[in-house]
Design a protein around this motif. Structure first.
Motif, PDB file in Angstrom:
ATOM      1  N   SER A  34       8.962  -8.375  42.428  1.00 32.58           N
ATOM      2  CA  SER A  34       8.000  -8.889  41.453  1.00 32.58           C
ATOM      3  C   SER A  34       7.674 -10.345  41.767  1.00 32.58           C
ATOM      4  CB  SER A  34       8.583  -8.794  40.044  1.00 32.58           C
ATOM      5  OG  SER A  34       8.771  -7.448  39.696  1.00 32.58           O
ATOM      6  N   SER A  35       6.433 -10.740  41.468  1.00 32.86           N
ATOM      7  CA  SER A  35       5.985 -12.114  41.753  1.00 32.86           C
ATOM      8  C   SER A  35       6.588 -13.080  40.726  1.00 32.86           C
ATOM      9  CB  SER A  35       4.463 -12.182  41.658  1.00 32.86           C
ATOM     10  OG  SER A  35       4.082 -12.036  40.302  1.00 32.86           O
ATOM     11  N   PRO A  36       6.611 -14.378  41.043  1.00 32.08           N
ATOM     12  CA  PRO A  36       7.130 -15.356  40.074  1.00 32.08           C
ATOM     13  C   PRO A  36       6.412 -15.268  38.725  1.00 32.08           C
ATOM     14  CG  PRO A  36       6.909 -16.370  42.230  1.00 32.08           C
ATOM     15  CD  PRO A  36       6.312 -14.994  42.347  1.00 32.08           C
ATOM     16  N   ARG A  37       5.099 -15.031  38.757  1.00 33.10           N
ATOM     17  CA  ARG A  37       4.362 -14.963  37.490  1.00 33.10           C
ATOM     18  C   ARG A  37       4.835 -13.784  36.637  1.00 33.10           C
ATOM     19  NH1 ARG A  37      -1.626 -17.318  37.111  1.00 33.10           N
ATOM     20  NH2 ARG A  37      -0.809 -19.042  38.284  1.00 33.10           N
ATOM     21  N   LEU A  38       4.996 -12.621  37.281  1.00 31.15           N
ATOM     22  CA  LEU A  38       5.444 -11.443  36.530  1.00 31.15           C
ATOM     23  C   LEU A  38       6.867 -11.654  36.020  1.00 31.15           C
ATOM     24  CD1 LEU A  38       4.824  -8.555  35.566  1.00 31.15           C
ATOM     25  CD2 LEU A  38       5.742  -7.718  37.732  1.00 31.15           C
ATOM     26  N   THR A  39       7.722 -12.242  36.855  1.00 32.21           N
ATOM     27  CA  THR A  39       9.125 -12.408  36.434  1.00 32.21           C
ATOM     28  C   THR A  39       9.216 -13.361  35.232  1.00 32.21           C
ATOM     29  OG1 THR A  39       9.602 -14.249  37.956  1.00 32.21           O
ATOM     30  CG2 THR A  39       9.984 -12.014  38.776  1.00 32.21           C
ATOM     31  N   ARG A  40       8.306 -14.360  35.182  1.00 27.86           N
ATOM     32  CA  ARG A  40       8.355 -15.287  34.034  1.00 27.86           C
ATOM     33  C   ARG A  40       7.976 -14.574  32.742  1.00 27.86           C
ATOM     34  NH1 ARG A  40       6.576 -19.259  37.774  1.00 27.86           N
ATOM     35  NH2 ARG A  40       4.387 -18.915  37.291  1.00 27.86           N
ATOM     36  N   VAL A  41       7.018 -13.659  32.820  1.00 25.38           N
ATOM     37  CA  VAL A  41       6.648 -12.901  31.602  1.00 25.38           C
ATOM     38  C   VAL A  41       7.811 -11.995  31.190  1.00 25.38           C
ATOM     39  CG1 VAL A  41       4.965 -11.357  30.526  1.00 25.38           C
ATOM     40  CG2 VAL A  41       4.216 -12.946  32.293  1.00 25.38           C
ATOM     41  N   LEU A  42       8.423 -11.333  32.168  1.00 24.13           N
ATOM     42  CA  LEU A  42       9.550 -10.446  31.855  1.00 24.13           C
ATOM     43  C   LEU A  42      10.687 -11.214  31.181  1.00 24.13           C
ATOM     44  CD1 LEU A  42       9.593  -8.331  35.126  1.00 24.13           C
ATOM     45  CD2 LEU A  42       9.484  -7.375  32.812  1.00 24.13           C
ATOM     46  N   ALA A  43      10.938 -12.430  31.677  1.00 14.42           N
ATOM     47  CA  ALA A  43      12.084 -13.212  31.184  1.00 14.42           C
ATOM     48  C   ALA A  43      11.753 -14.012  29.931  1.00 14.42           C
ATOM     49  CB  ALA A  43      12.580 -14.153  32.288  1.00 14.42           C
ATOM     50  N   SER A  44      10.513 -13.912  29.447  1.00 11.82           N
ATOM     51  CA  SER A  44      10.096 -14.771  28.327  1.00 11.82           C
ATOM     52  C   SER A  44      10.880 -14.493  27.047  1.00 11.82           C
ATOM     53  CB  SER A  44       8.599 -14.614  28.066  1.00 11.82           C
ATOM     54  OG  SER A  44       8.332 -13.274  27.692  1.00 11.82           O
ATOM     55  N   GLU A 101       7.880  -2.080  17.510  1.00  5.47           N
ATOM     56  CA  GLU A 101       6.898  -3.041  18.045  1.00  5.47           C
ATOM     57  C   GLU A 101       6.845  -2.927  19.565  1.00  5.47           C
ATOM     58  OE1 GLU A 101       6.923  -7.220  16.573  1.00  5.47           O
ATOM     59  OE2 GLU A 101       7.103  -7.710  18.687  1.00  5.47           O
ATOM     60  N   VAL A 102       5.663  -2.673  20.081  1.00 10.94           N
ATOM     61  CA  VAL A 102       5.462  -2.650  21.540  1.00 10.94           C
ATOM     62  C   VAL A 102       4.227  -3.508  21.834  1.00 10.94           C
ATOM     63  CG1 VAL A 102       4.971  -1.229  23.576  1.00 10.94           C
ATOM     64  CG2 VAL A 102       6.416  -0.315  21.742  1.00 10.94           C
ATOM     65  N   VAL A 103       4.439  -4.646  22.457  1.00 10.64           N
ATOM     66  CA  VAL A 103       3.323  -5.527  22.790  1.00 10.64           C
ATOM     67  C   VAL A 103       3.057  -5.398  24.291  1.00 10.64           C
ATOM     68  CG1 VAL A 103       2.547  -7.931  22.872  1.00 10.64           C
ATOM     69  CG2 VAL A 103       3.892  -7.112  20.919  1.00 10.64           C
ATOM     70  N   TYR A 111       5.605  -4.673  29.090  1.00 12.45           N
ATOM     71  CA  TYR A 111       5.815  -4.180  27.726  1.00 12.45           C
ATOM     72  C   TYR A 111       6.926  -5.023  27.101  1.00 12.45           C
ATOM     73  CZ  TYR A 111       3.394   0.210  28.996  1.00 12.45           C
ATOM     74  OH  TYR A 111       2.469   1.158  29.392  1.00 12.45           O
ATOM     75  N   VAL A 112       6.647  -5.567  25.919  1.00 12.63           N
ATOM     76  CA  VAL A 112       7.676  -6.307  25.175  1.00 12.63           C
ATOM     77  C   VAL A 112       7.986  -5.479  23.926  1.00 12.63           C
ATOM     78  CG1 VAL A 112       8.295  -8.479  24.049  1.00 12.63           C
ATOM     79  CG2 VAL A 112       6.692  -8.488  25.992  1.00 12.63           C
ATOM     80  N   CYS A 113       9.206  -4.969  23.838  1.00 10.47           N
ATOM     81  CA  CYS A 113       9.552  -4.003  22.779  1.00 10.47           C
ATOM     82  C   CYS A 113      10.667  -4.556  21.888  1.00 10.47           C
ATOM     83  CB  CYS A 113      10.044  -2.690  23.399  1.00 10.47           C
ATOM     84  SG  CYS A 113       8.942  -2.022  24.650  1.00 10.47           S
ATOM     85  N   ARG A 114      10.519  -4.288  20.579  1.00  9.68           N
ATOM     86  CA  ARG A 114      11.531  -4.733  19.615  1.00  9.68           C
ATOM     87  C   ARG A 114      11.740  -3.657  18.555  1.00  9.68           C
ATOM     88  NH1 ARG A 114       9.110  -9.781  20.761  1.00  9.68           N
ATOM     89  NH2 ARG A 114      10.655 -11.337  21.333  1.00  9.68           N
ATOM     90  N   ARG A 115      12.856  -3.740  17.876  1.00 11.28           N
ATOM     91  CA  ARG A 115      13.223  -2.895  16.727  1.00 11.28           C
ATOM     92  C   ARG A 115      13.111  -1.388  17.028  1.00 11.28           C
ATOM     93  NH1 ARG A 115       9.893  -6.656  14.845  1.00 11.28           N
ATOM     94  NH2 ARG A 115       8.247  -5.139  14.394  1.00 11.28           N
TER      95      ARG A 115
END
Ligand SMILES: C[S@@+](CC[C@H](N)C(=O)[O-])C[C@H]1O[C@@H](n2cnc3c(N)ncnc32)[C@H](O)[C@@H]1O
Length: 206
Positions: free
Chosen positions: A34-44, A181-183, A198-202
Motif C-alpha cells: 500500500s502507498s504512504p497515502r493509503l496507509t495514513r488513511v488506514l492508520a487514522s 457505522e461503515v464510512v 472502510y472505517v467501521c465501528r460498533r
C-alpha cells in the motif's frame, strides 16, 4: 550499498512483496505494498494518546505498520498478525521493534487470549478479502468485532476497480450488516491500483 536484510528502503519492500506475490498469490492478493497515502488513511483510527492496543492483520512488508508506528504512543501496543513465514522473516529483519505474531487472522480471538489481550482499540487490516470465501470472511469479521467491542474501530481497504465485481459489493453489504457505522473514504488515487478505506465501528449485536 544498501543491505537488503535490514533495509526499509521502499524499493526493497516492493521487490520482497512482488516476490512473495508471485510465490504465493493465494495469500498475498496484491502485487505491491500500500502507498504512504493509503496507509495514513488506514492508520487514522489509531489513538494518539494513552496506551492503546492496536492489532494489524496481514502486515506484509510493513507499509501499514510504519504508518501505525508514526501515530501510536510509546506506551501503546502494536501486534502484527501475519500468516506467511517469508513475510514474518522479512518483518523481523526490517521492523525489529514490531511485535510480530506468526499466525492466522482466522484465530484472532485465540491469538489475543494467549497474550492476555482482552480489549483492542483498533484493528487495521490489510487482508486480501477477495481471496476468502464467505464463511472465512464472516469468521474473521466476528473475531474483529469481538476484539474491538463497542468502543474500538476497524479499518480495511478495497481496490476501486474491484467494485465492478459482485463479490466486492457483497463484501461491502456484509460490512454494513456487521457494523452499525461503515464510512467509505475518498478514493486514494495515489495507490497501485487506486483504493479506498472502510472505517467501521460498533459491531451489530448478534
Ligand atoms: C495485500 S497484502 C497487504 C500487505 C500490507 N498490509 C499492505 O497494505 O501493503 C496481504 C497480506 O495478508 C497476509 N495474509 C493473508 N491471509 C492471512 C491470514 N489468514 N492471516 C494473517 N495474514 C494473512 C498475506 O500473507 C499478506 O502479507
Amino acid at each position: 550499498m544498501t543491505d537488503v536484510r535490514t533495509s526499509t528502503d521502499p524499493r526493497d519492500a516492493r521487490r520482497a512483496f512482488l516476490a512473495a506475490a508471485l510465490r504465493r498469490p493465494a495469500t498475498m492478493g496484491a502485487v505491491a505494498p500500500s502507498s504512504p497515502r493509503l496507509t495514513r488513511v488506514l492508520a487514522s483510527v489509531v489513538p494518539r494518546a494513552g496506551r492503546p492496543v492496536v492489532v494489524e492483520l496481514g502486515p506484509g512488508t510493513g507499509a501499514v505498520s510504519a504508518a501505525i508506528g508514526e501515530r501510536i504512543p510509546a506506551a501503546g501496543q502494536h501486534l502484527a498478525v501475519e500468516l506467511d513465514p517469508g513475510m514474518v522473516a522479512y518483518l523481523q529483519r526490517t521492523h525489529p521493534n514490531l511485535e510480530i505474531v506468526h499466525g492466522d487472522a482466522r484465530r484472532l480471538g485465540e491469538l489475543l487470549a494467549e497474550r492476555g489481550v482482552d480489549h483492542v482499540d483498533a484493528v487495521i487490516c490489510g487482508l486480501p478479502w477477495a481471496l476468502f470465501d464467505e464463511a472465512t470472511q464472516s469468521g474473521i469479521l466476528t473475531g474483529i468485532s469481538d476484539a474491538i467491542g463497542q468502543t474500538g474501530a476497524f479499518t480495511t481497504f478495497a481496490y476501486l476497480q474491484g467494485m465492478a465485481l459482485p463479490a466486492a459489493r457483497k463484501f461491502r453489504a456484509t460490512l454494513r450488516r456487521t457494523f452499525d457505522e461503515v464510512v467509505v473514504s475518498a478514493t486514494v488515487w495515489r495507490n497501485m491500483p487506486p483504493a479506498f478505506v472502510y472505517v467501521c465501528r460498533r459491531p451489530v449485536q448478534r
